[in-house]
Design a protein around this motif. Structure first.
Motif, PDB file in Angstrom:
ATOM      1  N   ASP A   1      13.048 -48.789 -12.816  1.00  0.00           N
ATOM      2  CA  ASP A   1      13.442 -49.626 -11.678  1.00  0.00           C
ATOM      3  C   ASP A   1      12.334 -49.845 -10.657  1.00  0.00           C
ATOM      4  O   ASP A   1      12.531 -50.539  -9.670  1.00  0.00           O
ATOM      5  CB  ASP A   1      14.648 -49.014 -10.968  1.00  0.00           C
ATOM      6  N   GLY A   2      11.167 -49.246 -10.856  1.00  0.00           N
ATOM      7  CA  GLY A   2      10.054 -49.467  -9.950  1.00  0.00           C
ATOM      8  C   GLY A   2       9.986 -48.519  -8.775  1.00  0.00           C
ATOM      9  O   GLY A   2       9.043 -48.592  -7.989  1.00  0.00           O
ATOM     10  N   PHE A   3      10.947 -47.617  -8.630  1.00  0.00           N
ATOM     11  CA  PHE A   3      10.934 -46.701  -7.495  1.00  0.00           C
ATOM     12  C   PHE A   3      10.085 -45.469  -7.787  1.00  0.00           C
ATOM     13  O   PHE A   3       9.550 -45.309  -8.885  1.00  0.00           O
ATOM     14  CB  PHE A   3      12.362 -46.310  -7.117  1.00  0.00           C
ATOM     15  N   CYS A   4       9.985 -44.579  -6.803  1.00  0.00           N
ATOM     16  CA  CYS A   4       9.058 -43.456  -6.879  1.00  0.00           C
ATOM     17  C   CYS A   4       9.781 -42.117  -6.808  1.00  0.00           C
ATOM     18  O   CYS A   4      10.894 -42.008  -6.287  1.00  0.00           O
ATOM     19  CB  CYS A   4       8.032 -43.538  -5.745  1.00  0.00           C
ATOM     20  N   GLU A   5       9.103 -41.099  -7.331  1.00  0.00           N
ATOM     21  CA  GLU A   5       9.562 -39.716  -7.254  1.00  0.00           C
ATOM     22  C   GLU A   5       8.387 -38.838  -6.846  1.00  0.00           C
ATOM     23  O   GLU A   5       7.227 -39.220  -7.001  1.00  0.00           O
ATOM     24  CB  GLU A   5      10.097 -39.240  -8.610  1.00  0.00           C
ATOM     25  N   THR A   6       8.695 -37.657  -6.331  1.00  0.00           N
ATOM     26  CA  THR A   6       7.668 -36.650  -6.093  1.00  0.00           C
ATOM     27  C   THR A   6       8.007 -35.413  -6.926  1.00  0.00           C
ATOM     28  O   THR A   6       9.183 -35.121  -7.176  1.00  0.00           O
ATOM     29  CB  THR A   6       7.570 -36.257  -4.611  1.00  0.00           C
ATOM     30  N   ARG A   7       6.964 -34.717  -7.346  1.00  0.00           N
ATOM     31  CA  ARG A   7       7.111 -33.509  -8.160  1.00  0.00           C
ATOM     32  C   ARG A   7       6.125 -32.452  -7.702  1.00  0.00           C
ATOM     33  O   ARG A   7       5.117 -32.764  -7.054  1.00  0.00           O
ATOM     34  CB  ARG A   7       6.865 -33.826  -9.645  1.00  0.00           C
ATOM     35  N   SER A   8       6.400 -31.212  -8.069  1.00  0.00           N
ATOM     36  CA  SER A   8       5.508 -30.115  -7.733  1.00  0.00           C
ATOM     37  C   SER A   8       4.197 -30.252  -8.495  1.00  0.00           C
ATOM     38  O   SER A   8       4.192 -30.546  -9.695  1.00  0.00           O
ATOM     39  CB  SER A   8       6.166 -28.775  -8.082  1.00  0.00           C
ATOM     40  N   LEU A   9       3.072 -30.025  -7.814  1.00  0.00           N
ATOM     41  CA  LEU A   9       1.787 -30.049  -8.498  1.00  0.00           C
ATOM     42  C   LEU A   9       1.627 -28.879  -9.453  1.00  0.00           C
ATOM     43  O   LEU A   9       0.934 -28.987 -10.469  1.00  0.00           O
ATOM     44  CB  LEU A   9       0.646 -30.016  -7.473  1.00  0.00           C
ATOM     45  N   ASN A  10       2.283 -27.757  -9.161  1.00  0.00           N
ATOM     46  CA  ASN A  10       2.162 -26.583 -10.020  1.00  0.00           C
ATOM     47  C   ASN A  10       2.985 -26.709 -11.293  1.00  0.00           C
ATOM     48  O   ASN A  10       2.595 -26.217 -12.350  1.00  0.00           O
ATOM     49  CB  ASN A  10       2.587 -25.320  -9.258  1.00  0.00           C
ATOM     50  N   ASN A  11       4.128 -27.364 -11.188  1.00  0.00           N
ATOM     51  CA  ASN A  11       4.999 -27.547 -12.351  1.00  0.00           C
ATOM     52  C   ASN A  11       5.745 -28.859 -12.159  1.00  0.00           C
ATOM     53  O   ASN A  11       6.624 -28.955 -11.304  1.00  0.00           O
ATOM     54  CB  ASN A  11       5.977 -26.377 -12.477  1.00  0.00           C
TER      55      ASN A  11
END
Length: 351
Positions: A117-127
């Motif tokens: 859908d073109g939207f964004c997510e954030t995730r942990s850099l470590n995992n």
């Protein structure tokens, strides 16, 4: 710096480029390590790659996959992002990671944009499987479209923009993007609040009849960001755009462009900025600490690496701003590429 000029002039310049190779060998001679996706369907193409400068981890955005590798390219984590369902018109969008950016400390997160859908997510850099947060899917938070046009981005320290143009340098982290398929709702170059991804500053949209920028790479360096892009008939002209990261006006009027030339090569692919080093410096009578722009160009049958002294690059940008400020009337010279943009006369001398 040229942000005081309020200019968006496109100027053609020939920069210094070196064509004599220092050393050449088959690429296999330089191979240190490699990564082959362990998935059953391992032919899914890669879209983006980025690095964690602290840990050395490598993050790869692919079609329907997101990978995290260590420094020797051994897989640490793999995320299957799945396939997309057909929309109301039975059109199936390809699930690609369109933007993959590391937000450094204190955020310490990986930003991924695109998907179905073109939207964004954030995730942990470590995992990358941990601390997954999806941005609110309101219409103001689109960062990329759902097409396959290239997107570039970088998270850097920048001033806090306010409507009255007052801000403080190094106020916080912001996401800068370059969108190839620009529209009024998706400006070609914009600055996003890292918390909500809304954009309060953007470069003026291209003229409707103008060819689109095809963004290839974004390089933060010193107080500026440098956009490598192609534009023109069949995307045969290579441009370098410069934007002051602390621009405080809504239209990001510090943005300026110059044309890059590399012999007979004109299709820009990628680049980076770094010091010359001792071997290159000795070969071309440079100082080992001289900052250089390394740019890769390609054609249907071959490729080339051109090297530009950053002092020459900055001199060319200053020349663009100076030419703009010395235009023949008070209105300045209109830029035929950007809608409503102009070079404004100012009383500042550029030396």
């Amino acid at each position: 710096m040229t942000q005081g000029y309020g200019s968006k002039l496109v100027i053609l310049v020939c920069l210094l480029h070196f064509t004599q190779p220092i050393y050449s060998a088959p690429l296999s001679s330089y191979l240190v390590s490699s990564f082959t996706p362990p998935d059953a369907d391992s032919d899914l193409p890669f879209n983006h790659i980025t690095f964690n400068n602290i840990t050395g981890d490598v993050y790869i955005g692919a079609r329907e996959r997101l990978y995290q590798l260590n420094t020797d390219l051994t897989p640490k984590h793999t995320i299957d992002t799945g396939s997309c369902q057909p929309d109301k018109n039975d059109i199936i969008n390809t699930n690609n990671i369109r933007l993959l950016v590391v937000a450094p400390s204190p955020e310490d997160m990986l930003i991924t944009c695109g998907g179905c859908d073109g939207f964004c997510e954030t995730r942990s850099l470590n995992n990358i499987s941990h601390d997954v947060v999806r941005y609110d899917s309101s219409g103001t938070q689109y960062v990329v479209t759902r097409s396959d046009a290239p997107v570039v981005g970088a998270v850097v320290l920048s001033a806090d923009y306010q409507d009255d143009g007052v801000g403080t340098a190094d106020d916080g982290l912001y996401l800068f993007t370059g969108i190839s398929d620009a529209t009024p709702n998706f400006p070609s170059i914009s600055k996003h609040n890292i918390d909500e991804l809304t954009h309060g500053q953007r470069v003026t949209a291209p003229q409707a009849s103008s060819p689109q920028n095809i963004f290839k790479h974004l390089i933060p360096f010193m107080e500026n960001l440098y956009y490598l892009m192609s534009r023109g008939n069949s995307q045969k002209n290579a441009y370098l755009g410069r934007l002051c990261r602390n621009s405080l006006d809504e239209a990001l009027s510090s943005y300026t462009e110059i044309l890059l030339q590399c012999g007979t090569y004109s299709e820009i692919q990628s680049g980076l900025i770094g010091e010359a080093g001792s071997q290159l410096a000795d070969s071309f009578s440079l100082e080992s600490t001289d900052d250089l722009l390394y740019a890769v160009f390609g054609s249907d049958s071959s490729s080339a690496l051109c090297i530009y002294k950053m002092s020459d690059v900055e001199q060319s940008f200053d020349g663009a701003a100076k030419g703009c400020s010395q235009s023949g009337d008070n209105r300045g010279t209109e830029n035929n590429y950007l809608q409503g943009s102009s070079c404004n006369r100012v009383s500042v001398n550029v030396k």
